[in-house]
Design an enzyme around this catalytic site. Sequence first.
Site, mmCIF file in Angstrom:
data_model
loop_
_atom_site.group_PDB
_atom_site.id
_atom_site.type_symbol
_atom_site.label_atom_id
_atom_site.label_comp_id
_atom_site.label_asym_id
_atom_site.label_seq_id
_atom_site.Cartn_x
_atom_site.Cartn_y
_atom_site.Cartn_z
ATOM 1 N N GLU A 159 -8.056 4.316 5.509
ATOM 2 C CA GLU A 159 -8.289 5.674 5.022
ATOM 3 C C GLU A 159 -8.811 6.609 6.101
ATOM 4 O OE1 GLU A 159 -9.121 2.924 3.413
ATOM 5 O OE2 GLU A 159 -7.885 3.019 1.609
ATOM 6 N N HIS A 185 -14.553 1.539 -8.569
ATOM 7 C CA HIS A 185 -13.288 2.276 -8.711
ATOM 8 C C HIS A 185 -13.351 3.375 -9.770
ATOM 9 C CE1 HIS A 185 -11.656 -0.770 -6.144
ATOM 10 N NE2 HIS A 185 -10.399 -0.470 -6.375
#
Lengths: 363, 324
Positions: free
Chosen positions: B60, B128
């Site tokens: 990322e 998450h």
Amino acid sequence: MATTPRKSRPRAAARSSGALPHGLTAQQCRDMYRKMVQIRHFEDHAAEAYAQAKVGGFLHLYIGEEAVAVGAIAAVREDDHILGHYRDHGYALARGCDVRACMAELFGRDTGICHGRGGSMHLADASRHFWGGHAIVGSHIPIGAGMAYAMQYLEQPLVVLDFFGDGATGNGIFHEGLNMAALWNLPVVFICENNLYGMGATLAEESPVSDMMIKAEGYTMPAVQCDGMDVLSVYGAVQQAAEHCRSGKGPFFVEAMTYRFRGHSMADPELYRDKEEVRRWRELDPIPRFGDFLVQHRITSPQELAEVNEEVEAEMLEAVRFADSSPWPEPDSVDRWIYAKPIDPEATEEAPSMAGNPAGAAS
Amino acid sequence: MAELTYREAVRSAMREEMRSDSRVILMGESITGYGGSYAVTKGLVEEFGPKRVMETPIAEAGIVGFAVGAAMGGLRPVAELMTVNFALLALDQIVNSAAKFHYMFGGQWSVPLVVRTVSGFGQLGPTHSQTFEGWFASVPGLKVVMPATPADAKGLLLAAIRDPDPVIFIEHSLLYSTKGEVPEQEGLEVPIGRASVVREGTDVTLVGYSRMLLQALHAAEVLEREDGVSCEVVDLRTLRPLDYPTVVASVGRTHRLVLCGEDWRTGGFGASLLSEIHDRSFDDLDAPIARVAMRDIPLPYSRKLEQQLIPASQQIVDAVRRMS
């Protein structure tokens, strides 16, 4: 331990014939010498201004490493792109950025190269394709890869030089950047300035290998090591690397073995290395070393070298005078440049009612 | 008008802008053959090819750093980060690179970058299921957009891609299949930095964005039906720069305010919003500003536990009832 200075092998064939290595001209060599002297004197004056509290924050001097920036940047086109880390004065001056504007940036003045917003660690000059000192270690490694992608995508025959230190190779972002550059075959030269220390950590404390070029192997990236105390060695390595990139063969890794003669920053008491080691490396000072080479090859004379020193010293004194007498940025300008396209909701009318618009219907 | 899902609206914005501007590229994890974790980019690599729809490694920080560099080199990258939870790995590049360059280099260049990412939950567990728009909105140099409807998702994404500054574009996983009317005219922007009054009312203002806008609209219907309370509903749409005048004007009409968000009560986006509205609208308020927010607890996996934490319309209804 790689704490012993290494001398590059003399290029016997080139020197005995009198020809300069790597296709260099005498004028290019004289320019490289002057650039190294410029950096040295700039840094001396920056340190002095720091001691006088005219320069604040963090100041990281490039003294001892001049041959790396100068040799590398001389080996590429003027419009090839450069990114560096926070010890960045050398890149700016090697690329020919305005000396006065660089010094004024350290002084925090409006005439600074970034108008006093960035300071010592964040010099940049987009007009000269120098895209900044970057002060989060390793952060500019994928940025350089991304710029190289843009060059490839836009079919521009340009390469990116991305400078970082040995310390950056322990950071995940180094590996993410190298991985992508190799995966997509991008025209970027990664230049690792291995000065044996990541701030106060020795190589043995920060890395399982002392030769950083080994880390490029896992990405199938060709790599060479050069003598970072020898401007010709750096020039040759980066010339080879840039040709490789420009011909579409993908990224290249150059490791320059070098040493900083001063502490990490002005605040560094240097408790982690012994004075004898510093003394040994100082014997390899790239400036007199290259000066001797130029004299031996009759490219210049000792007198001309002394004149270069005097001229550069006068230039730096003028840069300090300019910086010190420059205006501060206007207080009202403090919020300038946060955005390229500022959007001020306060300046607009209240939003029209969208009630009844099906776009706002609840599901 | 055409009826599109939120997912289709996001995709159509990218497709239109890629057709009209060859500098626009997409990059992200599993966005080509897989079609994207939420299938948003499905079909785009087939139309535009792998040089413009780039399959990336799972990296990322590298993705956003690379996109920053591509933007500096003259492209218009749209980087997809699979969820906002993974965007934490890229925070340095977003905050220290994208948001800073224009300012700290004295305006020499800007970073025309869009980071598309996704909030949401649904038994995904503590790592998450988070909501960090407040973090991004706290950073000068970023623009932060959170559309609630398909029309806004499309129009705001078009504006974001054309914007010269870095824009954090946060979608919501629970909105992807919602449908709405979207103007058929190609390239129609919704301006960044403008809120929208989506329902007019007289008694209380409900401010929401993203999924909570829909929850606020639902609460408004319940309150009108069951309590005879008239709610005005404001969709912020952009969190930075925030359209305070629209909120302040609405509070001037209703004199009561409920802020509806999904992020944590402590330090969440609603906290700074409340502070600013308190300063601007104190004399207009007939009741303390109420907040609907996530309790300061990581969102657990178990459905029973998760459901009791997720902010929803009932908490908004309760907040309004406590005011009167």
